[in-house]
Design a protein around this motif. Structure first.
Motif, mmCIF file in Angstrom:
data_model
loop_
_atom_site.group_PDB
_atom_site.id
_atom_site.type_symbol
_atom_site.label_atom_id
_atom_site.label_comp_id
_atom_site.label_asym_id
_atom_site.label_seq_id
_atom_site.Cartn_x
_atom_site.Cartn_y
_atom_site.Cartn_z
ATOM 1 N N LEU A 298 58.356 51.212 -7.334
ATOM 2 C CA LEU A 298 59.136 50.757 -6.333
ATOM 3 C C LEU A 298 60.070 49.698 -6.312
ATOM 4 C CD1 LEU A 298 56.427 52.371 -5.076
ATOM 5 C CD2 LEU A 298 56.893 51.172 -3.001
ATOM 6 N N THR A 299 61.142 49.360 -5.656
ATOM 7 C CA THR A 299 61.771 48.186 -6.083
ATOM 8 C C THR A 299 61.854 46.993 -4.603
ATOM 9 O OG1 THR A 299 63.766 49.138 -5.134
ATOM 10 C CG2 THR A 299 63.402 49.324 -7.477
ATOM 11 N N TYR A 300 61.784 45.798 -4.876
ATOM 12 C CA TYR A 300 62.040 44.882 -3.959
ATOM 13 C C TYR A 300 63.328 43.866 -4.247
ATOM 14 C CZ TYR A 300 59.972 41.484 -6.948
ATOM 15 O OH TYR A 300 59.641 40.529 -8.157
ATOM 16 N N THR A 301 63.818 43.192 -3.325
ATOM 17 C CA THR A 301 64.978 42.387 -3.442
ATOM 18 C C THR A 301 64.538 40.757 -3.468
ATOM 19 O OG1 THR A 301 65.083 42.385 -1.112
ATOM 20 C CG2 THR A 301 66.490 43.653 -2.310
ATOM 21 N N GLY A 302 63.339 40.279 -2.739
ATOM 22 C CA GLY A 302 62.683 39.216 -3.023
ATOM 23 C C GLY A 302 61.229 39.242 -3.025
ATOM 24 N N ILE A 303 60.554 38.293 -3.612
ATOM 25 C CA ILE A 303 58.974 38.482 -3.814
ATOM 26 C C ILE A 303 58.599 38.557 -2.481
ATOM 27 C CG2 ILE A 303 58.786 35.957 -3.795
ATOM 28 C CD1 ILE A 303 56.971 38.691 -5.960
ATOM 29 N N LYS A 304 58.940 37.949 -1.493
ATOM 30 C CA LYS A 304 58.242 37.788 -0.030
ATOM 31 C C LYS A 304 58.455 39.221 0.492
ATOM 32 C CE LYS A 304 58.970 33.014 1.211
ATOM 33 N NZ LYS A 304 59.485 32.089 2.349
ATOM 34 N N ASP A 305 59.441 39.917 0.221
ATOM 35 C CA ASP A 305 59.657 41.300 0.654
ATOM 36 C C ASP A 305 58.416 42.383 0.085
ATOM 37 O OD1 ASP A 305 61.827 40.988 2.347
ATOM 38 O OD2 ASP A 305 63.158 41.287 0.623
ATOM 39 N N ALA A 306 58.130 41.972 -1.397
ATOM 40 C CA ALA A 306 56.974 42.831 -1.880
ATOM 41 C C ALA A 306 55.721 42.296 -1.229
ATOM 42 C CB ALA A 306 56.916 42.424 -3.359
ATOM 43 N N LEU A 307 55.599 41.182 -1.051
ATOM 44 C CA LEU A 307 54.096 40.748 -0.513
ATOM 45 C C LEU A 307 53.945 41.174 0.782
ATOM 46 C CD1 LEU A 307 54.224 36.969 -1.895
ATOM 47 C CD2 LEU A 307 52.906 39.130 -2.781
ATOM 48 N N ASN A 308 55.191 41.288 1.712
ATOM 49 C CA ASN A 308 54.739 41.691 3.195
ATOM 50 C C ASN A 308 54.863 43.320 2.980
ATOM 51 O OD1 ASN A 308 55.488 39.060 4.181
ATOM 52 N ND2 ASN A 308 57.685 39.615 4.384
ATOM 53 N N TYR A 309 55.255 43.890 1.903
ATOM 54 C CA TYR A 309 54.775 45.196 1.938
ATOM 55 C C TYR A 309 53.458 45.700 1.815
ATOM 56 C CZ TYR A 309 55.153 50.206 0.311
ATOM 57 O OH TYR A 309 55.094 51.444 0.101
ATOM 58 N N ILE A 310 53.203 44.967 0.648
ATOM 59 C CA ILE A 310 51.719 45.139 0.328
ATOM 60 C C ILE A 310 50.639 44.682 1.466
ATOM 61 C CG2 ILE A 310 49.909 44.238 -1.116
ATOM 62 C CD1 ILE A 310 52.098 44.038 -3.235
ATOM 63 N N SER A 311 50.976 43.412 1.956
ATOM 64 C CA SER A 311 50.000 42.985 3.208
ATOM 65 C C SER A 311 50.106 43.801 4.376
ATOM 66 C CB SER A 311 50.678 41.816 3.570
ATOM 67 O OG SER A 311 50.382 40.590 2.418
ATOM 68 N N ALA A 312 50.928 44.618 4.713
ATOM 69 C CA ALA A 312 51.086 45.582 5.731
ATOM 70 C C ALA A 312 50.058 46.773 5.512
ATOM 71 C CB ALA A 312 52.370 45.900 5.986
ATOM 72 N N LYS A 313 49.681 46.969 4.301
ATOM 73 C CA LYS A 313 48.894 48.139 4.128
ATOM 74 C C LYS A 313 47.438 47.989 3.790
ATOM 75 C CE LYS A 313 52.402 50.916 1.648
ATOM 76 N NZ LYS A 313 52.423 51.751 2.931
ATOM 77 N N ASP A 314 46.439 48.573 4.091
ATOM 78 C CA ASP A 314 44.914 48.403 3.669
ATOM 79 C C ASP A 314 44.998 47.588 2.449
ATOM 80 O OD1 ASP A 314 44.270 49.925 5.692
ATOM 81 O OD2 ASP A 314 43.983 51.685 4.491
ATOM 82 N N ARG A 315 43.828 46.667 2.620
ATOM 83 C CA ARG A 315 43.694 45.619 1.274
ATOM 84 C C ARG A 315 43.008 46.583 0.062
ATOM 85 N NH1 ARG A 315 40.798 40.867 5.092
ATOM 86 N NH2 ARG A 315 42.826 40.208 5.908
ATOM 87 N N PRO A 316 43.751 46.330 -0.836
ATOM 88 C CA PRO A 316 43.153 47.151 -2.346
ATOM 89 C C PRO A 316 42.236 46.371 -2.924
ATOM 90 C CG PRO A 316 44.963 45.652 -2.550
ATOM 91 C CD PRO A 316 44.879 45.573 -1.352
ATOM 92 N N LEU A 317 41.522 47.345 -3.899
ATOM 93 C CA LEU A 317 40.574 46.700 -4.539
ATOM 94 C C LEU A 317 40.826 45.626 -5.782
ATOM 95 C CD1 LEU A 317 37.423 47.070 -5.233
ATOM 96 C CD2 LEU A 317 38.004 48.886 -6.424
ATOM 97 N N ALA A 318 42.290 45.907 -6.169
ATOM 98 C CA ALA A 318 42.771 45.192 -7.075
ATOM 99 C C ALA A 318 44.347 44.971 -6.612
ATOM 100 C CB ALA A 318 42.349 45.625 -8.367
ATOM 101 N N LEU A 319 44.708 43.720 -7.439
ATOM 102 C CA LEU A 319 46.217 43.211 -7.210
ATOM 103 C C LEU A 319 46.619 42.755 -8.591
ATOM 104 C CD1 LEU A 319 48.052 41.897 -4.471
ATOM 105 C CD2 LEU A 319 48.232 40.718 -6.599
ATOM 106 N N TYR A 320 47.426 43.074 -8.985
ATOM 107 C CA TYR A 320 47.898 42.640 -10.391
ATOM 108 C C TYR A 320 49.578 42.036 -10.422
ATOM 109 C CZ TYR A 320 44.574 45.785 -11.661
ATOM 110 O OH TYR A 320 43.104 46.601 -11.621
ATOM 111 N N TYR A 321 49.606 40.679 -10.600
ATOM 112 C CA TYR A 321 50.828 40.077 -10.627
ATOM 113 C C TYR A 321 51.171 39.556 -11.922
ATOM 114 C CZ TYR A 321 54.204 36.650 -8.995
ATOM 115 O OH TYR A 321 55.534 35.723 -8.883
ATOM 116 N N PHE A 322 52.563 39.749 -12.366
ATOM 117 C CA PHE A 322 52.960 39.429 -13.480
ATOM 118 C C PHE A 322 54.039 38.064 -13.357
ATOM 119 C CE2 PHE A 322 51.214 43.329 -14.039
ATOM 120 C CZ PHE A 322 50.706 43.396 -15.300
ATOM 121 N N ASP A 323 53.702 37.077 -13.813
ATOM 122 C CA ASP A 323 54.620 35.721 -13.818
ATOM 123 C C ASP A 323 53.935 34.662 -14.639
ATOM 124 O OD1 ASP A 323 56.282 33.713 -12.905
ATOM 125 O OD2 ASP A 323 55.983 34.131 -10.750
ATOM 126 N N TRP A 324 54.956 34.079 -15.260
ATOM 127 C CA TRP A 324 54.403 32.865 -16.430
ATOM 128 C C TRP A 324 54.376 31.819 -15.565
ATOM 129 C CZ3 TRP A 324 52.442 35.623 -19.664
ATOM 130 C CH2 TRP A 324 53.098 36.408 -20.552
#
Length: 481
Positions: free
Chosen positions: A362-388
């Motif tokens: 999937l694609t997102y325009t801003g990181i907050k949009d990605a986080l809002n998309y995920i937060s609106a769904k059931d809480r997952p067993l794992a989350l992976y974030y890539f950022d130095w």
């Protein structure tokens, strides 16, 4: 020799007998010593070494092919690591903890004792039939409990070897294995255990919790869900693809914490897909006869996964099948890795846990949009974030809810014994692994110990006595902000 599924049924009467026998055994020794617990862990450790090759072969038979290296790396070695970790720390964990005593109870000694709960029931899924049965067992034994294990009917060869292995080192009053089909599993979860562990699908987990509620049995549920991966626009796409490809390919994606979809910066999705294809093709230049690539567990699961792909394609998704050797797979349960672009929430692939070698981007325009998309769904067993960037990564960890997480990696958090493993919400409840496993299978009993001097006599009724008035005034003054 092949074990037929329908020959290994355990009756409800037999299960009840075994549970009663274990409860009786627990009552005769309600607090096993450190040495007794370590002795049991040592027996399990030695048995794993003795049966290692048989277990690896059995899992491969159940899958029609399972990479031997994956079984060793993801099931056998983590169990041995878990045993070693617990064995070194049991004495410390068992030691009563000193706690604070309120002034009104002084002089008194306040402690917390950790007591075994009794008999732990463990329901095992098919995707990791060794680890997900014996890892909770390690925690249960470390806490001093007895255990009954219901193995998966979809992994009968592995079940038979596990039963043989455990019977070689434990009496049935200590640890025992139950085999059988779905009706046996239902009866098993209805038994009055002192704690019940279930790993599997969310919809089945709800039924297990209902059954346990009839006996007021506390549960630990490991249920999975759609675990997302988020790539920040500053992170190298090829590096993210490499790390995600490793995690997604393990067990052909049949893992409860497998990356279920990727949130990629808009405009970088094709670069990500190409990098993923190149990396996967290098690691798996062929699939059909590749000993490193695992098959799908059953024809039913294979049909379900193919239906997910068909549904997405019919609804407009771009399908990228990674098949470097251009092979056909008829007559096998091998399934190539499949990427998807242009997906949406109307597709089955975004509505249910995939549990196979399919990965939507999937694609997102801003990181907050990605986080809002995920937060609106059931809480997952794992989350992976890539950022130095550590600060941004910390903010993402603090603003999202998931059972566990990795920063700049995927799935490796499950291999760490010194952190808890468990879900939240639709992805489960409770924890095990390491110290959290010991606590999960223990009853924390608070104890107040009074000595010869009883200060209560000085403030006892009638309540208008001088000591009570002075003490109450002092307490109110001390506790006022």
């Amino acid at each position: 020799m092949t074990i037929q599924k329908d020959t290994c049924q355990t009756s409800t009467t037999e299960m009840s007998r075994l549970l009663e026998k274990q409860k009786e055994a627990y009552l005769t020794s309600p607090l096993p010593s450190k040495d007794e617990r370590i002795d049991k862990l040592n027996k399990l450790n030695d048995a794993l070494f003795e049966f290692k090759d048989r277990l690896i072969r059995a899992v491969s038979v159940d899958f029609s092919h399972r990479s031997e290296s994956e079984t060793l790396m993801l099931e056998i070695i983590p169990l041995l690591e878990g045993i070693a970790y617990n064995r070194k720390r049991i004495r410390k964990w068992m030691k009563p903890e000193k706690r604070h005593s309120p002034i009104t109870l002084l002089p008194a000694k306040v402690e917390v004792y950790y007591q075994p709960v009794g008999v732990v029931g463990i329901v095992v899924p098919w995707n990791f039939p060794i680890f997900l049965g014996l890892s909770p067992l390690i925690g249960a034994i470390s806490a001093g409990n007895k255990a009954m294990i219901k193995t998966s009917e979809f992994a009968p060869q592995t079940s038979a070897i596990i039963k043989q292995m455990l019977a070689s080192v434990f009496h049935e009053s200590e640890v025992t294995v139950i085999e059988g089909e779905v009706e046996v599993s239902r009866a098993f979860t209805s038994l009055p255990f002192d704690h019940l562990v279930f790993t599997g699908a969310t919809n089945v987990g709800k039924q297990v919790m209902k059954s346990a509620a009839e006996n007021l049995t506390p549960v630990t549920l490991e249920l999975g869900g759609k675990s997302p991966a988020i790539i920040h626009n500053s992170f190298p796409i090829k590096e993210a693809a490499s790390r995600l490809a490793f995690g997604k390919a393990l067990n052909a994606g049949q893992v409860c914490v497998s990356p279920d979809y990727i949130m990629c910066p808009e405009g970088q999705e094709h670069e990500l897909a190409k990098a993923f294809v190149d990396i996967f093709s290098t690691r798996y230049p062929n699939i059909r006869n590749n000993a490193d690539y695992t098959a799908i567990i059953s024809e039913r699961q294979l049909a379900r996964l193919n239906n997910i792909i068909k549904d997405a394609e019919e609804k407009g998704a771009t399908i990228i099948t990674i098949n470097p050797a251009d092979e056909t797979f008829e007559g096998t349960r091998k399934m190539p890795m499949t990427l998807m672009l242009n997906v949406n929430d109307d597709m089955l692939v975004m509505q249910e846990e995939i549990f196979g070698p399919i990965l939507p981007i999937l694609t997102y325009t801003g990181i907050k949009d990605a986080l809002n998309y995920i937060s609106a769904k059931d809480r997952p067993l794992a989350l992976y974030y890539f950022d130095w960037d550590k600060k941004r990564a910390d903010e993402v960890m603090q603003s999202t809810h998931s059972g566990g997480a990795c920063i700049n990696d995927s799935m490796t958090h499950v291999m760490v014994d010194d952190i808890p493993f468990g879900g939240i919400g639709a992805s489960g409840m409770g924890h095990y692994h390491g110290h959290e496993g010991f606590l999960n299978f223990s009853k924390a009993k608070g104890i107040v110990r009074k000595g010869r001097i009883n200060t209560i006599d000085f403030i006892a009724p009638p309540w208008n006595n001088t000591m009570f008035r002075l003490l109450s005034k002092f307490q109110l003054w001390r506790l006022k902000r």
